[in-house]
Structures are given as C-alpha cells and as structure tokens.
Write an enzyme that holds these catalytic residues in place. Structure first.
Site, mmCIF file in Angstrom:
data_model
loop_
_atom_site.group_PDB
_atom_site.id
_atom_site.type_symbol
_atom_site.label_atom_id
_atom_site.label_comp_id
_atom_site.label_asym_id
_atom_site.label_seq_id
_atom_site.Cartn_x
_atom_site.Cartn_y
_atom_site.Cartn_z
ATOM 1 N N GLU A 34 0.838 -1.177 0.000
ATOM 2 C CA GLU A 34 0.000 0.000 0.000
ATOM 3 C C GLU A 34 0.881 1.237 0.000
ATOM 4 O O GLU A 34 2.022 1.179 0.434
ATOM 5 C CB GLU A 34 -0.958 0.014 1.198
ATOM 6 C CG GLU A 34 -0.305 0.033 2.555
ATOM 7 C CD GLU A 34 -1.337 0.185 3.664
ATOM 8 O OE1 GLU A 34 -2.215 1.062 3.550
ATOM 9 O OE2 GLU A 34 -1.250 -0.580 4.642
ATOM 10 N N CYS A 78 -2.905 -11.784 -15.668
ATOM 11 C CA CYS A 78 -2.804 -11.214 -17.013
ATOM 12 C C CYS A 78 -4.142 -10.750 -17.587
ATOM 13 O O CYS A 78 -4.186 -10.217 -18.698
ATOM 14 C CB CYS A 78 -2.160 -12.230 -17.949
ATOM 15 S SG CYS A 78 -0.436 -12.571 -17.519
#
Length: 341
Positions: free
Chosen positions: A103, A129
């Site tokens: 984060e 992907c």
C-alpha cells in the site's frame, strides 16, 4: 450457477489506445549466455526461450525509469490522442501486476503523475494477465450506467527485478533441471506499458464500440502459477492444459450466442508463447493468420500485452472490423471481449 458470465455493453467505446516501449533490448541469447554453466550442469540445451516460447527478445526499462513512469506516460499519450479533457475523466484504473508496495495502490501514483482531478476515482484492479480486460469491463459498466462519462485504464509492467533475481538463483550450484523449468516462465516476461481511454458511444460515434464480454473461472487451478517480486514458479504443462480446457469450455458455451470462431477480423490473444498461441488456435478453431503476435520481440507483457498488441493493429484495422480480445489469467480465469472497430 455455473458456466459463463456474459455482459453486453450498450454505450461504451474505445477512444484511444496507446503504448510505451521500454528502451533496453534484452535478448534470449543474453539470458542463455548467463545460464550456460547451469544448462550444461543440469543437462538442458540452451535456446529454450527461442525454440519453445518463440521469444527472441524482450525490453527492460532504462535505469531510473519505473513501471509507474511507463503507465503514466502511456496514459498521457492516450488522453492526448482521445482529445478528452482530463478534468472529465471520472475513473482511472491501474491494472498492473507489478507493484513496489502493498500500500498505497499503484493507481494513486499514476493519478498524481497525470494530474487527474480529485473527482476521478482511482484504484487498482489485479487479476494476473486479465487485469486490463477486467478494467475495461468495469469502466464500460460504469459508463453504461451513467456513473461516469470517461475512464482511463492503464498498465505498466517491470519484469527486470524478478528476472535478475531468477538468473542469479539459477546460477547457484544447487539448481536442478526442475528448478529451471519451474522458473522458465519468469524469463519470458517483458517490460512495457499501455493505456486506453473509454467514453460514451452516443457522444463519440468515431469510437470503437465495446460489444460484449464473456468470462469463466477455473479457480481450482490457482496454485499452478504463483509469484511475487522475488520468484515465480509455474507448472508449465499443467497451466497450459488447464487454461486450454477452461478456454474451450467458455468458447463452447459462448458459441450459442456469438459467432466468434469464424466472424472475427482479428483475434488479439494474450501474448504468452509460440506453443500457447498455436495450441489456442488449434483448440478453438481460430485462423492463425488473424492472430497478431508481439511476444517474439516484447515477451509476455502481462496485462499490458492485450492492449499493446491491439495498439499495434490500430492502423491496419478498418471501420466495421470485428476484434476479439482474448486472455487467460493464472488463477485461472478466461475472458473474451468483442470490439466493433
């Protein structure tokens, strides 16, 4: 419920799709040279990346350039091409697999770099992907619903750190042939970035309309490919077999609603390897001549590979051409998204 999830878009079009190339060319021969002693010791022949995967080279970012820089540059290019006022963009989604921190999100760094307005929602969507295609789907749903007028989807990938660490690890005297094969997929990756601006079709008749998407999950296979910033280990055969079966199941069910097996002018397939592309075409009955390839010179760009390959075809596509974006994300999930160009 089981089977496919199908969504039809009503008022969303692609207004621009742009890419950024990393500048440092790294050949598969370069990797082979670094692994010569390892290959000899474990009994493997050099040239696997070229013979098996069909990847001759990939790109790395230059020193001092990050995947966030790439994503932001691609985003700026896409916004400029679209002609959209950045202050009107209501959503920015980052879909990169690459990330430096847990984060905050990578999206905030791209949002800040682009100077997007405080009213522009921004967050990450990660799904291996398939992230970029998922980002397109979410943006389309929000545009169709009237929540926003414009969206920007970006992706920047950096394969260099994990590839450097993988090569160093494989050079260890304790490496076995199984270790090399388990980490082989890591060496097929490449660095690059892509971005797309989407907007309302009723305001942009010149755009390329999103038609429909189909997805299907096979998450029982979520341990076939597992990676972090240090190492990625892949069951190559297991992943290929499971991905093909999931795609075939999705394809068969979708055929009741869509004529994708014969009606497309381009099939923009996620760029994995020569083996994967050939197997996918054979399994689904797709004409290989309609499948553009970027993996030989760019490698597997992760979520950026589909928009990167689509952008490479933009000048060759004509109004009315039908384009199908196709991908399999480790985990597993499979997806198709049709575009009326």
């Amino acid at each position: 419920m089981s089977g496919n999830a199908t969504h039809r878009f009503t008022n969303t079009s692609i207004l621009a799709v742009q890419t950024v190339d990393a500048t440092q060319v790294v050949t598969s021969a370069d990797f082979d040279a670094q692994l010569t002693d390892t290959y000899r010791r474990v009994g493997l022949r050099p040239g696997l990346l070229q013979r098996l995967a069909g990847i001759e080279e990939r790109r790395w970012w230059a020193d001092g350039v990050t995947f966030v820089d790439g994503a932001a540059t691609a985003g700026a290019k896409a916004i400029s091409e679209s002609g959209v006022d950045p202050q009107q963009i209501g959503l920015m989604v980052n879909t990169s697999v690459s990330r430096k921190w847990l984060e905050p999100s990578t999206a905030v760094a791209v949002h800040a770099a682009l100077g997007l307005p405080s009213s522009c929602q921004n967050f990450d969507i990660t799904n291996a992907c398939l992230g970029f295609v998922n980002g397109m789907g979410l943006a389309g749903a929000m545009i169709d619903s009237g929540l926003i007028d414009y969206a920007l989807v970006v992706d920047g990938e950096d394969a260099r750190p994990v590839q450097e660490q993988t090569i160093a690890r494989l050079q260890s005297g304790e490496t076995t042939s199984k270790d090399v094969l388990a980490q082989f997929a890591t060496l097929t990756l490449g660095c690059g970035a892509a971005a797309m601006v989407l907007g309302r079709t009723d305001r942009h008749p010149e755009g390329h309309r999103l038609v429909a998407s189909v997805t299907r999950a096979g998450t029982e296979h979520h341990e076939l490919c597992v990676g972090d910033n240090d190492v990625m280990r892949t069951d190559l055969k297991g992943l290929l077999d499971a991905g093909l079966q999931l795609s075939e199941d999705m394809w068969a069910e979708a055929s009741a609603e869509f004529d994708w097996s014969r009606g497309m002018d381009r099939y923009v397939v996620h760029q994995v390897s020569k083996v994967h592309t050939a197997a996918m075409c054979e399994r689904l009955g797709i004409d290989p001549g309609r499948v553009p390839m970027t993996f030989p010179t760019r490698g597997n760009l992760g979520p950026a590979s589909v928009p990167f390959t689509l952008a490479s075809q933009a000048d060759a596509l004509a109004d009315g051409d039908r384009v199908l974006l196709m991908g399999i994300g480790s985990g597993l999930n499979a997806s198709c998204l049709e575009i009326a160009w």
